[in-house]
Design an enzyme around this catalytic site. Structure first.
Site, PDB file in Angstrom:
ATOM      1  N   HIS A   1      96.748  29.723 -12.876  1.00 27.83           N
ATOM      2  CA  HIS A   1      96.938  28.768 -11.795  1.00 27.83           C
ATOM      3  C   HIS A   1      98.146  29.192 -10.963  1.00 27.83           C
ATOM      4  O   HIS A   1      98.833  30.159 -11.294  1.00 27.83           O
ATOM      5  CB  HIS A   1      97.115  27.357 -12.363  1.00 27.83           C
ATOM      6  CG  HIS A   1      96.675  26.269 -11.455  1.00 27.83           C
ATOM      7  ND1 HIS A   1      97.551  25.538 -10.693  1.00 27.83           N
ATOM      8  CD2 HIS A   1      95.436  25.793 -11.153  1.00 27.83           C
ATOM      9  CE1 HIS A   1      96.887  24.644  -9.973  1.00 27.83           C
ATOM     10  NE2 HIS A   1      95.595  24.782 -10.233  1.00 27.83           N
TER      11      HIS A   1
ATOM     12  N   THR B   1     101.325  28.213 -10.236  1.00 28.25           N
ATOM     13  CA  THR B   1     102.702  28.379 -10.722  1.00 28.25           C
ATOM     14  C   THR B   1     102.877  29.594 -11.631  1.00 28.25           C
ATOM     15  O   THR B   1     103.695  30.471 -11.333  1.00 28.25           O
ATOM     16  CB  THR B   1     103.180  27.095 -11.429  1.00 28.25           C
ATOM     17  OG1 THR B   1     103.242  26.042 -10.470  1.00 28.25           O
ATOM     18  CG2 THR B   1     104.540  27.281 -12.065  1.00 28.25           C
TER      19      THR B   1
ATOM     20  N   GLU C   1     105.735  25.213 -17.475  1.00 21.29           N
ATOM     21  CA  GLU C   1     105.237  24.347 -16.410  1.00 21.29           C
ATOM     22  C   GLU C   1     104.586  23.085 -16.959  1.00 21.29           C
ATOM     23  O   GLU C   1     103.660  23.150 -17.770  1.00 21.29           O
ATOM     24  CB  GLU C   1     104.211  25.069 -15.536  1.00 21.29           C
ATOM     25  CG  GLU C   1     103.735  24.189 -14.378  1.00 21.29           C
ATOM     26  CD  GLU C   1     102.464  24.692 -13.697  1.00 21.29           C
ATOM     27  OE1 GLU C   1     102.197  24.255 -12.563  1.00 21.29           O
ATOM     28  OE2 GLU C   1     101.741  25.508 -14.295  1.00 21.29           O
TER      29      GLU C   1
ATOM     30  N   ASP D   1     101.284  17.079 -11.256  1.00 23.23           N
ATOM     31  CA  ASP D   1     100.717  17.268  -9.918  1.00 23.23           C
ATOM     32  C   ASP D   1      99.285  16.763  -9.834  1.00 23.23           C
ATOM     33  O   ASP D   1      98.908  16.075  -8.875  1.00 23.23           O
ATOM     34  CB  ASP D   1     100.776  18.758  -9.575  1.00 23.23           C
ATOM     35  CG  ASP D   1     100.123  19.103  -8.257  1.00 23.23           C
ATOM     36  OD1 ASP D   1     100.686  18.773  -7.207  1.00 23.23           O
ATOM     37  OD2 ASP D   1      99.035  19.722  -8.287  1.00 23.23           O
TER      38      ASP D   1
ATOM     39  N   SER E   1     101.682  24.927  -3.951  1.00 23.55           N
ATOM     40  CA  SER E   1     102.313  25.413  -5.177  1.00 23.55           C
ATOM     41  C   SER E   1     102.377  26.933  -5.282  1.00 23.55           C
ATOM     42  O   SER E   1     103.138  27.451  -6.103  1.00 23.55           O
ATOM     43  CB  SER E   1     101.575  24.861  -6.407  1.00 23.55           C
ATOM     44  OG  SER E   1     101.703  23.460  -6.474  1.00 23.55           O
TER      45      SER E   1
ATOM     46  N   HIS F   1     100.692  16.593  -1.134  1.00 24.97           N
ATOM     47  CA  HIS F   1     102.084  16.871  -1.449  1.00 24.97           C
ATOM     48  C   HIS F   1     102.990  16.176  -0.447  1.00 24.97           C
ATOM     49  O   HIS F   1     102.560  15.787   0.634  1.00 24.97           O
ATOM     50  CB  HIS F   1     102.348  18.377  -1.396  1.00 24.97           C
ATOM     51  CG  HIS F   1     101.595  19.153  -2.415  1.00 24.97           C
ATOM     52  ND1 HIS F   1     101.513  20.531  -2.392  1.00 24.97           N
ATOM     53  CD2 HIS F   1     100.869  18.757  -3.500  1.00 24.97           C
ATOM     54  CE1 HIS F   1     100.781  20.947  -3.422  1.00 24.97           C
ATOM     55  NE2 HIS F   1     100.382  19.889  -4.101  1.00 24.97           N
TER      56      HIS F   1
END
Length: 525
Positions: free
Chosen positions: A173, A175, A333, A338, A112, A455
């Site tokens: 985080h 993102t 976001e 996720d 990410s 992922h």
């Protein structure tokens, strides 16, 4: 017990079928009429929206690959008592859809951080790095300087727009961090998580960069409180839980520093839902909301009394930001989609995705398609899937209609390619007839045992509406996204086309000269 679960599954389908007009879908007229209506809507898109985008919004569903989008659509419909498959998500209504290639410069299946650098800074990067080019090496502080790249959030701020970040993860985080930080390691949340060598070489932790790199970010909302306070400072919400206490070794109280700085600028700090919703956006110019020490709760587990939903945060954010006559840029976001997938808990992931779709709908009500470019996408996919020849209207979390013809055991439609749901019982696959597979914390069966599901490397969808949305078409590299958004808003490097009158964006080439075109051509050959 298995028979009972099967009966419940069947009754679910019966209830849904009873709510659909009898034989409606058996009549060809139904499908022809629907298709003709869709065709008429499509024909209107021949007149392109070339307005200048006053406002730009990016909704990022972390880990929201195409299978997750489809499953979210079904769940949203089933929550309203319908079959689900025919439901429209808010993002489904967007007129333009494309695909983005998500690989990092050093990874076929991305993380990410590298992807965030791509869709926010316009440059592909290495796995685990934020706001730096691929010349920077993960965890090597001395490769940071000279390799920094800026984000569309900064381009917007430099152009006089208001800017905001809203997330369900911690605000430092992966993102959100790529919007403001230049860091060779996504895990350097505070100085407590940094190696001594990195500190010695002058690298800054991500939380510190949030407040220092781009002065006066107008709206910041999410989690991550503990990374802003001195080590061992008790948390305001969880004072008796040491793991929620502050982490900073430098003794700085970044929240108090922000409060002091903004006290005469209509700045407000909030840490719970009541405080947030009691604000009058007309009297707020700057907003910092930190609602948890780390991540916000999953939507299914959120305390509706004390914790704001993503939709509620987006509502307040837009109302604060839209006061700027120059417009705004907002990054939103849905980050815990996720996390649910990583845990193999599809129900948690999909309910968070449904909530993000609600937030997209709220943003639509607060903005105009004529002046706001809205993009919805994901950073990467997951090895999540659903199948098994399930019947129409089958609960998305339910069983396939037949047992496996290999081991004669039932299985759910949802499964993962790898992850913690892999279980061997008495030498074979677990018989889930003894398990509550509709539970929020049920870990769907996985093919390969891993503590954390991974992922996926597949392309992700990019939904777009508003000014210049048609430029997001076909299949593109992920780093193309912010270039389109900036072009539409006349910010960043492509502004020569913005001189036309009447509020529209000119369609001249983005390159400033024929020399630029020739240079690119020579590079490609």
């Amino acid at each position: 017990q298995n028979w009972l679960r099967g009966l419940v599954n069947w009754l679910h389908v019966v209830v849904i079928v009873s709510q659909v007009p009898e034989n409606q879908e058996k009549d060809p007229t139904f499908w022809n009429t629907w298709a003709q209506k869709t065709l008429k809507n499509a024909l209107t898109l021949q007149t392109l929206n070339t307005n200048k985008a006053k406002n730009v919004i990016l909704f990022l569903g972390d880990g929201m690959g195409v299978p997750t989008v489809t499953a979210t659509r079904i769940l949203k419909g089933q929550l309203s008592g319908h079959y689900g498959e025919e439901t429209q998500l808010e993002m489904d209504k967007f007129p333009f859809v494309s695909l983005a290639k998500t690989y990092n410069t050093d990874a076929q299946v991305p993380d990410s951080a590298g992807t965030a650098t791509a869709y926010l800074c316009g440059v592909k990067a290495n796995e685990g790095t934020l706001g730096v080019s691929a010349a920077a090496v993960r965890s090597q502080c001395n490769t940071t300087k000279g390799n920094e790249v800026t984000s569309i959030l900064k381009w917007a701020k430099d152009a006089g727009k208001s800017v905001g970040i809203v997330t369900t993860t911690r605000v430092n985080h992966a993102t959100p961090s790529a919007a403001y930080a230049h860091c060779v390691d996504r895990d350097w949340y505070s100085d407590n998580e940094m190696p001594a060598e990195a500190l010695m070489h002058g690298c800054k932790d991500i939380a510190r960069q949030l407040f220092e790199n781009i002065p006066n970010i107008d709206v910041i909302m999410g989690g991550g409180r503990k990374f802003m306070y001195p080590q061992n400072t008790s948390d305001v919400e969880y004072p008796t839980q040491p793991k929620m206490s502050g982490t900073r070794k430098d003794g700085r109280n970044l929240v108090q520093e922000w409060i002091d700085k903004m006290k005469d600028k209509k700045g407000n700090y909030v840490w719970n839902k009541q405080q947030l919703l009691s604000l009058n956006p007309n009297n707020v110019d700057y907003l910092l909301g930190l609602f948890e020490p780390s991540e916000l709760a999953y939507e299914l587990e959120r305390n509706n009394d004390s914790d704001p939903s993503l939709t509620e945060m987006v509502d307040v954010a837009i109302k604060v930001l839209k006061k700027n006559q120059n417009g705004f840029y907002l990054l939103v976001e849905g980050g815990r989609i996720d996390h649910g997938h990583h845990e193999g808990k599809a129900k948690l992931a999909l309910y968070d995705a449904v909530e993000m779709d609600r937030a997209i709908g709220r943003a639509d009500l607060l903005t105009s398609i004529h002046e706001t470019l809205t993009v919805v996408t994901a950073d990467h996919s997951h090895v999540f899937t659903f199948g098994g020849y399930t019947l129409r209207g089958n609960s998305i979390f339910g069983l396939a209609p037949k047992v496996s013809d290999a081991d004669q055991k039932p299985f759910t439609a949802i499964s993962y390619g790898n992850g913690p749901g892999y279980k061997i019982v008495n030498g074979g696959r677990e018989n889930i007839s003894t398990v509550n597979y509709e539970s929020s914390h049920y870990q769907a069966q996985a093919a390969v045992p891993l503590l954390s599901e991974t992922h996926g490397g597949d392309d992700v969808a990019v939904f777009a509406k508003g000014p210049m949305a048609h430029l997001l078409h076909g299949i593109h590299e992920q780093n193309y996204i912010p270039h389109v958004m900036a072009y539409a808003a006349c910010i960043g490097q492509n502004q020569n086309h913005c001189m036309s009158s009447g509020g529209t964006v000119g369609l001249q080439p983005a390159f400033s000269s024929m020399a630029s075109v020739l240079a690119v051509t020579r590079f490609l050959w």
